[in-house]
Design a protein around this motif. Sequence first.
Motif, short mmCIF file in Angstrom:
data_model
loop_
_atom_site.label_atom_id
_atom_site.label_comp_id
_atom_site.label_asym_id
_atom_site.label_seq_id
_atom_site.Cartn_x
_atom_site.Cartn_y
_atom_site.Cartn_z
N SER A 143 41.14 4.40 86.10
CA SER A 143 40.58 5.49 86.91
C SER A 143 39.61 6.20 85.99
O SER A 143 40.03 6.79 84.98
N PRO A 144 38.30 6.13 86.25
CA PRO A 144 37.29 6.43 85.23
C PRO A 144 37.56 7.66 84.37
O PRO A 144 37.73 8.77 84.86
N GLU A 145 37.63 7.38 83.08
CA GLU A 145 37.67 8.37 82.00
C GLU A 145 38.91 9.26 82.02
O GLU A 145 38.97 10.27 81.32
N ASN A 162 43.50 18.98 84.95
CA ASN A 162 42.24 19.51 85.46
C ASN A 162 41.05 18.68 84.98
O ASN A 162 39.96 19.20 84.75
N HIS A 163 41.26 17.38 84.85
CA HIS A 163 40.21 16.48 84.36
C HIS A 163 38.99 16.51 85.26
O HIS A 163 39.10 16.63 86.49
N ARG A 164 37.80 16.40 84.64
CA ARG A 164 36.53 16.48 85.38
C ARG A 164 36.37 15.35 86.38
O ARG A 164 35.74 15.52 87.42
N HIS A 165 36.89 14.16 86.05
CA HIS A 165 36.80 13.03 86.97
C HIS A 165 37.97 13.10 87.96
O HIS A 165 39.13 13.10 87.57
N SER A 213 30.61 17.44 87.96
CA SER A 213 31.89 17.45 88.64
C SER A 213 31.93 18.52 89.72
O SER A 213 32.42 18.29 90.84
N MET A 214 31.38 19.70 89.41
CA MET A 214 31.33 20.75 90.43
C MET A 214 30.40 20.34 91.57
O MET A 214 30.66 20.65 92.74
#
Length: 811
Positions: free
Chosen positions: A503-505, A582-585, A625-626
């Motif tokens: 699951s990317p990054e 709370n990962h960005r991806h 991400s936002m």
Amino acid sequence: MKKLTLLFISISPFYAHAQEALKLWYKQPAGNVWTAALPVGNGRIAGMVFGNPAEELLQLNEATVWTGSPNRNENPEALAALPQIRQLIFDGKQKEAQDLAGEKIQTKLSGGQMYQPVGTLHLAFPGHEHYDNYYRELDIEKAVATTTYMVDGVKYTREVFASVPAQTIIVRLSSSKPGTLGFSAYLTTPQKNAVVKASGKDLTVNGITGSHEGVEGKVKFNGITRVIASGGSVATSDTAVTIKNANSALLFISMATNYVNYQDLSADEVKKASAYLNAAVKQPYATLLKEHIAAYQRYFNRVKIDLGTSDVAKDPTDVRLVNFSKTYDPQFISLYFQFGRYLLISCSQPGGQPATLQGLWNSEMSPPWDSKYTININTEMNYWPAEKDNLPEMHEPLVQMVKELSVTGQGTARILYGARGWVAHHNTDLWRITGPVDRIFYGIWSMGGAWLAQHLWDRYLYNGDRRYLADVYPAIKGAALFFVDDLVEDPKRKYLVVNPGTSPENAPSTRPNVSFDAGCTMDNQIVFDALSAAINAAEILGKDAALVDTFKTVRRRLPPMQVGQYGQLQEWIDDLDNPKDNHRHISHLYGLYPSAQISPDRTPLLASAANTTLLQRGDVSTGWSMGWKVNWWARLQNGEHALKLITNQLSPVGQHGGGTYTNLFDAHAPFQIDGNFGCTSGITEMLMQSHDGVIYVLPALPPQWKNGNIKGLRARGGFVIDDLVWQDGKITKLVITSTLGGNCRIRSAAPLKGKSQLKQASGENSNPFYQVTPVAAPLVHTKTLAPLESAVPNTYDVATEKGKSYHFTAL
């Protein structure tokens, strides 16, 4: 490719205050701050304009100035090691599998080449250190950057634009008093293998890019700046052209390389640059400016937006950015929306290269992430606005790159996986590499090509052009065919899964440095879309009936989406999510957007799980991400939360995560252009969506946008939203033009009436561009999940004819 001229509707000006405000403007120069300078570009060449009175800087780029040369980067040891890696993952030994893949699958060659600058044009103005009445702007309605200021009672003006018709950057310098313009022009370059000199009226830079990661640099580039003064005198040294006592001056900047395509470096860069320059200098400035504006506005003027205004709209752009979260400034959102469209027009034109991680603008020799193409989200996000925001021509460079990757990726599929079709991993570059690069943690992710191929299919859903579909079908088919050979059976669950996958990054908190797994949710969603696109395209074209049956069989065996113990959409096939992550991806929400597998109306349980995931992950994150989150909240029909994310994005850098720089560039941080395009897309999704079998008008309208108007959006199926006006949140005017004909299914929170017959919709939409592929029922592992509550909207069918417009209002 067939030209569909009916798609683009001429729109007359409206709401003068909205159009007059389409400027970024400042009371101070950029100094040496690159992210305060203003971008211009024509899709091939670009400049950053700093607006400094004493020493103007124009930092210059050309789209094909990259390190390296044609190369491949597959690891030939991969295929033999693949069975062992897969078995280790199925045995729960993900770390061992990841370590082995790092040795046997990850490239040992190039990890991707770097996009680099050509140099900087300096304009030194003696005596201009002290000035007053300073002003600079970027007029995004005309694509012209202007700087004005006063010195000793004389007004000095600079105008800069990057012309598509003239294929040059043009600078006009003038003063209000004859004989008072004086400056020296010279070039500098950070390129080590380059020579800069002056001769006559020309400044030139000639060079060849460097080698990187073992790939020899072979891109030759040539830049020419010609200085033409009106009045005064011209003197030339070895490195500079100096103008004294002139009335005005024109500077023409031309750049070119020997690049022909990703396999061919046989062009004559000097001949190309000279040809562009010599053609441009023959034309009067007024003609050059007029033709530039006309070419730009052909695209830009298709869409108008007005969300209202307020007194703070009169403030400089940097002041509005600082104050946006504390003031009522809806026009700033309109400006930001249109700035995204400006950037796409300026950095991605037919016949050119796609927008990189930084679009077309980069000042660094070793830019962040090499300023290449990160295709596990960022490149795709760059093009989310292209079709729906009426810039389909800007999509063409990406389409061409995907077609090229579908060729280079065949070797990668065969060498690494023993598979037919084609594959690309999470990154590529000018040379169309497709092997896994960068950290093993996220480099071995075989979904990049399949995700990109969705752009080819989605473009067809907008244009309906079967000749176009036939042209891109091999790439769509090949992306799906790869998975027929690559998927393996999960011995525990008997599903067909991607192994190895990630699951990317991101990685589960229980094994934070180990991303490898099998059957990750995003992998399953992308494979589902890749197979579905290939099935639909083949059936439309009447091709590959036996293969279509195979695709359908494989699709039925994919894992369904799952809802985990916390009510979240599971990111992995096992329930490993941490609600405090709370990962960005949040890549497993691909199924919500840009895909349409998750829907509040059709799959409310999955929509509820996606909603829970978004709340758990939080709002504040990196800029891109936002930007993605704006689209997700819009798809969940939550306009207030979408607006909250836009507000976070339109904050100074670091205040709410990534944020926005002074020049309105998106911040990861550092600068990445994808967040600009993500937010433009998200604003569109708040006002109009065309998926899930319907055109949904005002699906996520926040109460703060009580009154507004947008014109020119495109919907799938060849529909154009010529006009959408609302007051007090209620539609007062809706005009839809059909360029292909067929059933138009419209959804609105308020009931509609119109001159055309409106029928209450029932059953599936008969329009072939709005067919919905059902997803499998989710597996739910919690007893507390409730379906997401969604308003029951009014849905109508209207039979349309090609070329006709249809008018509606709310009851």
